[in-house]
Design a protein around this motif. Structure first.
Motif, PDB file in Angstrom:
ATOM      1  N   GLY A  74       0.791  -1.232   0.000  1.00 30.83           N
ATOM      2  CA  GLY A  74       0.000   0.000   0.000  1.00 30.83           C
ATOM      3  C   GLY A  74       0.819   1.276   0.000  1.00 30.83           C
ATOM      4  O   GLY A  74       0.272   2.369   0.118  1.00 30.83           O
ATOM      5  N   ASP A  75       2.145   1.174  -0.129  1.00 27.20           N
ATOM      6  CA  ASP A  75       2.974   2.388  -0.151  1.00 27.20           C
ATOM      7  C   ASP A  75       2.926   2.998  -1.547  1.00 27.20           C
ATOM      8  O   ASP A  75       3.589   2.519  -2.466  1.00 27.20           O
ATOM      9  N   LYS A  76       2.145   4.066  -1.691  1.00 27.40           N
ATOM     10  CA  LYS A  76       1.945   4.644  -3.026  1.00 27.40           C
ATOM     11  C   LYS A  76       3.090   5.563  -3.451  1.00 27.40           C
ATOM     12  O   LYS A  76       3.558   5.524  -4.578  1.00 27.40           O
ATOM     13  N   THR A  83      16.240  -1.865  -6.879  1.00 29.24           N
ATOM     14  CA  THR A  83      15.300  -1.258  -5.943  1.00 29.24           C
ATOM     15  C   THR A  83      15.703   0.206  -5.787  1.00 29.24           C
ATOM     16  O   THR A  83      16.880   0.547  -5.828  1.00 29.24           O
ATOM     17  N   ILE A  84      14.693   1.064  -5.648  1.00 26.26           N
ATOM     18  CA  ILE A  84      14.931   2.512  -5.654  1.00 26.26           C
ATOM     19  C   ILE A  84      14.544   3.094  -4.299  1.00 26.26           C
ATOM     20  O   ILE A  84      13.424   2.910  -3.828  1.00 26.26           O
ATOM     21  N   ARG A  85      15.473   3.793  -3.705  1.00 25.23           N
ATOM     22  CA  ARG A  85      15.243   4.346  -2.372  1.00 25.23           C
ATOM     23  C   ARG A  85      14.115   5.392  -2.375  1.00 25.23           C
ATOM     24  O   ARG A  85      14.134   6.325  -3.184  1.00 25.23           O
ATOM     25  N   PRO A  86      13.145   5.224  -1.474  1.00 25.48           N
ATOM     26  CA  PRO A  86      12.070   6.221  -1.405  1.00 25.48           C
ATOM     27  C   PRO A  86      12.639   7.620  -1.166  1.00 25.48           C
ATOM     28  O   PRO A  86      13.554   7.793  -0.371  1.00 25.48           O
ATOM     29  N   HIS A 145      -8.281   1.015 -11.048  1.00 25.34           N
ATOM     30  CA  HIS A 145      -7.132   1.349 -10.208  1.00 25.34           C
ATOM     31  C   HIS A 145      -6.681   2.779 -10.444  1.00 25.34           C
ATOM     32  O   HIS A 145      -6.742   3.270 -11.565  1.00 25.34           O
ATOM     33  N   ARG A 146      -6.230   3.460  -9.392  1.00 24.67           N
ATOM     34  CA  ARG A 146      -5.816   4.860  -9.524  1.00 24.67           C
ATOM     35  C   ARG A 146      -4.698   5.040 -10.553  1.00 24.67           C
ATOM     36  O   ARG A 146      -4.575   6.085 -11.181  1.00 24.67           O
ATOM     37  N   LEU A 147      -3.876   3.997 -10.758  1.00 26.95           N
ATOM     38  CA  LEU A 147      -2.778   4.143 -11.713  1.00 26.95           C
ATOM     39  C   LEU A 147      -3.232   4.001 -13.167  1.00 26.95           C
ATOM     40  O   LEU A 147      -2.445   4.205 -14.085  1.00 26.95           O
ATOM     41  N   SER A 148      -4.509   3.675 -13.367  1.00 29.80           N
ATOM     42  CA  SER A 148      -4.961   3.483 -14.748  1.00 29.80           C
ATOM     43  C   SER A 148      -5.080   4.799 -15.505  1.00 29.80           C
ATOM     44  O   SER A 148      -5.155   4.805 -16.727  1.00 29.80           O
ATOM     45  N   ALA A 149      -5.051   5.910 -14.773  1.00 30.69           N
ATOM     46  CA  ALA A 149      -5.187   7.200 -15.453  1.00 30.69           C
ATOM     47  C   ALA A 149      -3.937   8.063 -15.326  1.00 30.69           C
ATOM     48  O   ALA A 149      -4.003   9.287 -15.341  1.00 30.69           O
ATOM     49  N   THR A 150      -2.789   7.438 -15.218  1.00 27.88           N
ATOM     50  CA  THR A 150      -1.581   8.233 -15.015  1.00 27.88           C
ATOM     51  C   THR A 150      -0.723   8.352 -16.273  1.00 27.88           C
ATOM     52  O   THR A 150       0.181   9.158 -16.327  1.00 27.88           O
ATOM     53  N   GLY A 151      -1.004   7.533 -17.283  1.00 26.74           N
ATOM     54  CA  GLY A 151      -0.218   7.622 -18.502  1.00 26.74           C
ATOM     55  C   GLY A 151       0.733   6.459 -18.708  1.00 26.74           C
ATOM     56  O   GLY A 151       1.634   6.521 -19.545  1.00 26.74           O
ATOM     57  N   LEU A 152       0.517   5.394 -17.967  1.00 30.69           N
ATOM     58  CA  LEU A 152       1.326   4.187 -18.178  1.00 30.69           C
ATOM     59  C   LEU A 152       0.988   3.580 -19.525  1.00 30.69           C
ATOM     60  O   LEU A 152      -0.120   3.761 -20.039  1.00 30.69           O
TER      61      LEU A 152
END
Lengths: 265, 317
Positions: free
Chosen positions: B12-14, B150-153, B45-52
């Motif tokens: 759940g970490d967006k 992996t990418i540091r937050p 899903h919220r990511l469906s409208a982000t441009g992926l």
């Protein structure tokens, strides 16, 4: 005699990163750098010793490390801290290993030499690389469950372990079938060797194993077996124009806070 | 075309995955940017409208809480059927737990906890990370595909989504045989008050130089007055003065506020790396030779506790 409850503890000898010196070319001066047992691994040894002392009657602690000949010192120290015996995986073919090659090599050791282990305990990460990848990668190679960031053990039976895992963002209670792998966060306080164990450590022979002894595929160890490589390395530093303020600094800080949008004076 | 996949919203970490997606959209415009999320249902899903380009919904009721074993198997199976050149995973606790297992199962290279990423002329991932306690930066490449990192937050700044249309949404239903599972999550509690580093404009941090927990509490007081985010050095956390959730630096968090004020922090390299992206850094320390005094924009050789107390009285709530 009852079958022993075998605990494998993997340790790594690391340079003391608090004591790094730089060459003129901004590379790390490797000569003369003190080597220590990775502090997280000391906590792993401590956890194993506590299990042996308080939870399982017939436990045997086996320490192992992959590294150069001098890593024997770290393994002696592990025995002084309570490990029963130790292996050093030492072979030129192992040098240059990244986390995948390390995990493969350690898993080959386990399969070849201690396949009837019950528990593997590792420090959560090493202070030189800080990747925290090898334990989980090894658990995958051994097809066993792992519990990361183990804070405490709730229950340990012949076939399962229940532990509290704590991370920055969550606390969970996880039950895993044995054999399993645990990683331990640094505890901050460390056990001291007991005199008897120290004397024993001086008399115990550390068994050295080569690539052949663990039937490792040489294409999967060391440089050859490491998919990642360092393209370049440089000293971490961003230059700022440094101003020293000796007087009226309260005013100066207030102004900085206000221009960053904070507070009302 | 280079295909990049981001495993998004693990546990759940967006924000951490939003940062990666946003960065990729902005900087890798010739690449295909996809995301996969573990979810329990096929709701929009919220990511469906982000441009992926592609959003993969991995759907199973067992994905409710993060479990290494369940997520790992689903991710590995997914990557075997949906090949990607680059797979990026947030270096959150769950992400760092998950990534090595996936990469190991695929015998692929993985670079941990990166603070910078770029694509070179051959479209290979150049993943840069701090190592040796943050003293050395290493740019790491991988000879295998997918190239994992992996990418540091907090390391990549969020700068919006492209909002491009026509995201292709694919529902995938991984099978999970619960009778074969070797782990069970008996309880899972997400810690409350997770630190919101991304939105912090001002961060006020304390270290060992404050001398006591009582004095460290002055950090919270000042933060309350100026609406800042409190933070702590590793020392202060290890001494029990502050919770690990607010630790900065290696194994902590990287931050990029407008202003960072360090009270009684000497500036171990790992801490300095963690604050490198701050616009302005002020250091208050009696020790003029402390490393942090050399790398700050403004250094104030004074007693941190006295300065804190004075400042607290200067601001109204």
């Amino acid at each position: 005699m009852d079958k022993k409850f075998k605990i494998l503890v993997f340790i790594k000898q690391v340079p003391d990163t608090d004591d790094i010196k730089w060459t003129e070319n901004n590379t790390i001066q490797r000569e003369g750098l003190d080597s220590i047992i990775n502090p997280y691994d000391l906590s792993a040894i401590q956890t194993a010793v506590e299990i042996k002392k308080y939870r399982v009657k017939n436990a045997e602690i086996i320490a192992a490390s992959m590294g150069p000949a001098q890593a024997e010192e770290a393994l002696k120290q592990a025995i002084a801290l309570g490990a029963d015996r130790a292996f050093l995986l030492c072979d030129r073919k192992f040098s240059g290993s990244d986390t995948l090659a390390t995990a493969y090599t350690l898993s080959r050791f386990v399969k070849e030499k201690e396949p009837d282990f019950n528990l593997i305990i590792c420090g959560q990460q090493a202070i030189d690389g800080d990747t925290a990848q090898t334990p989980a990668s090894m658990a995958e190679k051994l097809n066993i469950p792992h519990i990361n960031g183990c804070k405490s053990i709730e229950e340990l039976t012949d076939n399962s372990i229940t532990a509290i895992s704590e991370t920055k963002t969550s606390i969970s209670k996880i039950k895993a079938e044995l054999p399993a792998l645990l990683t331990i966060d640094a505890k901050g306080t460390y056990i001291q060797p007991r005199i008897n164990d120290y004397i024993r450590s001086q008399d115990t022979k550390i068994i050295t194993l080569t690539s052949g002894d663990i039937s490792a595929d040489k294409e999967r160890t060391g440089y050859a077996g490491s998919p990642t490589y360092v393209k370049k390395a440089y000293r971490a530093m961003k230059q700022r124009k440094n101003t020293i303020i000796e007087e009226n600094y309260i005013e100066a800080i207030k102004n900085e806070i206000t221009s960053a949008g904070g507070g009302q004076t | 075309m280079t295909r990049i996949l981001v495993f998004a919203e693990i546990s759940g970490d967006k924000e951490p995955s939003d940062e990666i997606i946003s960065y990729c959209m902005k900087n890798f415009q010739n690449a295909e940017i996809n995301a996969a999320v573990f979810t329990t249902n096929n709701d929009t899903h919220r990511l469906s409208a982000t441009g992926l380009d592609n959003l993969y919904l991995l759907i199973n009721e067992n994905f409710l809480n993060y479990s290494t074993e369940i997520y790992k198997k689903a991710a590995v199976d997914f990557l075997k059927t949906h090949e990607h050149d680059i797979v990026l995973i947030p270096a959150t606790p769950s992400g760092r737990d998950l990534a090595p297992g996936i990469a190991s199962a695929l015998n692929a290279g993985l670079t941990a906890d990166c603070t910078e990423i770029s694509l070179d002329e051959d479209n290979l991932l150049n993943a840069t990370r701090p190592t040796y306690g943050g003293k050395l930066m290493a740019t790491i490449l991988s000879k295998t595909t997918p190239q994992f990192a992996t990418i540091r937050p907090g390391a990549l700044k969020f700068s919006g989504f492209s909002g491009k249309e026509n995201t292709k949404i694919t529902e995938i239903y991984p099978e999970i045989d619960c009778s074969k599972l070797k782990t069970s999550i008996i309880s899972y509690t997400k810690k409350q008050n997770i630190t919101d580093w991304a939105n912090a404009q001002i961060i006020v941090a304390g270290g060992r130089g404050l001398g006591s927990k009582e004095n460290f509490d002055l950090i919270y007081k000042l933060c309350e007055k100026i609406d800042a985010q409190p933070a702590a050095s590793r020392c202060a956390v290890e001494l029990g003065w502050a919770d690990a959730a607010i630790q900065i630096g290696q194994t902590g968090s990287s931050v990029s506020p407008k202003l960072y004020i360090a009270f009684g922090i000497s500036g171990a390299m790992q801490h300095i790396v963690g604050i490198e992206n701050a616009d302005r850094i002020i250091a208050v320390n009696t020790d003029r030779n402390a490393p942090i005094m050399k790398i700050s924009d403004v250094s104030i050789p004074a007693d941190a506790v006295t300065v804190l107390k004075t400042l607290i009285n200067e601001f109204y709530v």
